[in-house]
Enzyme design. Sequence first.
Site, PDB file in Angstrom:
ATOM      1  N   LYS A  24     134.237 -13.992  56.465  1.00  0.00           N
ATOM      2  CA  LYS A  24     134.852 -13.575  57.548  1.00  0.00           C
ATOM      3  C   LYS A  24     136.283 -14.578  57.714  1.00  0.00           C
ATOM      4  O   LYS A  24     136.021 -15.788  57.377  1.00  0.00           O
ATOM      5  CB  LYS A  24     134.024 -13.954  58.731  1.00  0.00           C
ATOM      6  CG  LYS A  24     134.929 -13.682  59.972  1.00  0.00           C
ATOM      7  CD  LYS A  24     134.109 -14.401  61.181  1.00  0.00           C
ATOM      8  CE  LYS A  24     134.895 -13.961  62.413  1.00  0.00           C
ATOM      9  NZ  LYS A  24     134.299 -14.490  63.603  1.00  0.00           N
ATOM     10  N   CYS A  75     131.120 -20.692  71.906  1.00  0.00           N
ATOM     11  CA  CYS A  75     132.390 -21.007  72.315  1.00  0.00           C
ATOM     12  C   CYS A  75     132.687 -20.204  73.662  1.00  0.00           C
ATOM     13  O   CYS A  75     133.452 -20.695  74.394  1.00  0.00           O
ATOM     14  CB  CYS A  75     133.412 -20.755  71.269  1.00  0.00           C
ATOM     15  SG  CYS A  75     133.214 -19.356  70.549  1.00  0.00           S
ATOM     16  N   ARG A 107     140.243 -13.942  70.728  1.00  0.00           N
ATOM     17  CA  ARG A 107     140.096 -14.901  71.845  1.00  0.00           C
ATOM     18  C   ARG A 107     140.678 -14.478  73.252  1.00  0.00           C
ATOM     19  O   ARG A 107     140.383 -14.912  74.046  1.00  0.00           O
ATOM     20  CB  ARG A 107     140.759 -16.353  71.174  1.00  0.00           C
ATOM     21  CG  ARG A 107     139.859 -16.719  70.208  1.00  0.00           C
ATOM     22  CD  ARG A 107     140.507 -17.971  69.549  1.00  0.00           C
ATOM     23  NE  ARG A 107     139.790 -18.387  68.202  1.00  0.00           N
ATOM     24  CZ  ARG A 107     140.110 -19.546  67.320  1.00  0.00           C
ATOM     25  NH1 ARG A 107     141.364 -19.975  67.590  1.00  0.00           N
ATOM     26  NH2 ARG A 107     139.601 -19.468  66.229  1.00  0.00           N
ATOM     27  N   LYS A 137     133.029 -18.676  57.018  1.00  0.00           N
ATOM     28  CA  LYS A 137     133.752 -18.642  58.083  1.00  0.00           C
ATOM     29  C   LYS A 137     135.059 -19.364  58.314  1.00  0.00           C
ATOM     30  O   LYS A 137     134.901 -20.560  58.323  1.00  0.00           O
ATOM     31  CB  LYS A 137     133.290 -18.512  59.492  1.00  0.00           C
ATOM     32  CG  LYS A 137     134.029 -18.145  60.599  1.00  0.00           C
ATOM     33  CD  LYS A 137     133.192 -18.175  61.930  1.00  0.00           C
ATOM     34  CE  LYS A 137     133.942 -17.822  63.101  1.00  0.00           C
ATOM     35  NZ  LYS A 137     133.191 -17.874  64.351  1.00  0.00           N
TER      36      LYS A 137
END
Length: 345
Positions: A270, A144, A227, A217
Amino acid sequence: MSKGHNSGVVTQEQVGGRFEIPRVIPEMRMRRMRATAPLRSMVRENHIRLEKLIYPFFIVEGKGIRNPISSMPGIYQQSIDEMLKEADSMMNMGITSTMLFGIPQTKDAQASSAWREDGIVQKATREIKRRFPEMTVVADTCLCEYMDHGHCGIVHDGKILNDPSLEIIAQTAVSQAAAGADIIAPSDMMDGRIAAIRAALDVNGFENIPIMAYSAKFASGFYGPFREAAESAPQFGDRSSYQMDPANSREALREIQLDIQEGADMVMVKPALPYLDLIRQARDLTNLPIAAYNVSGEYSMIKAAAANGWIDERRVVIEVLTGIVRAGADIIITYHAKDLAQWLK
Ligand code: PBG
């Protein structure tokens, strides 16, 4: 004379109210073992140990760069030279493991900066291992941060493709191992990635490099500050076609079982705090080490409340991390690691 102020000893008659209350003598006195600090330490069941903590770094190209991340006080995007200074102080404090996230100079639709030999994480890994060979480097293996669209896989017609992404993810994992990473930690949530990475590591001579699978996750609101730090927000849609629905625990156990079957050496839950039940269930399911990721939003909430004077940061951080250990985690990835090392010394 007012109640209880005559002798220093309060009698039952003095505290008594309107009703007749029978006197009950406790059969067991749990408070015996709480009477003094040494007694409390003697019976304490869970402890946080610094060698179980992993402290993340966000690395950018350049020199002398140390950009504060506004939503994560104390955490920076930094260039390799600055990161090495922090690594040095970490080692001195007894935090000996790091997880690396890269912010590349260029992003594209193939995530080519994720697996280049001179990719930012590959360069940072080589430098850390050269300067601090005894430091454990965990490479977060994901696309990502390197994709122009910010998703964790190849995108075609607005869809995130699974199988074509596996090849790039495995390519990235091998390049990270070749740079010297001690542990490969895939966080993309594509199906079959653990098998793909294991096979690729093995044929390239990295059969001794373990995989820490981000198995359970969740598609979480708690990744918001990360982010900002990693500049990896998806440019369209969200991650719920690959990350898990926060409502599901049986599915999380299937993810964990699958990753174990595919060859994971460690499994992860997570975020940590909203999923303590899953950390416990994972602990009961497998004898593999369990990692928990105490994510960015969990960190930011504590920092914000502490900055307002609403909570005692030190006390709350120790309580949170001890709670994650008590739930069953062996390893905790946490941005609090350095603060904690300072407090515990
Ligand atoms: C990459 C990745 C993310 C985190 C770790 N690896 C973000 C995401 O999935 O969007 C989040 C970590 C944190 O919030 O501290 N896929």
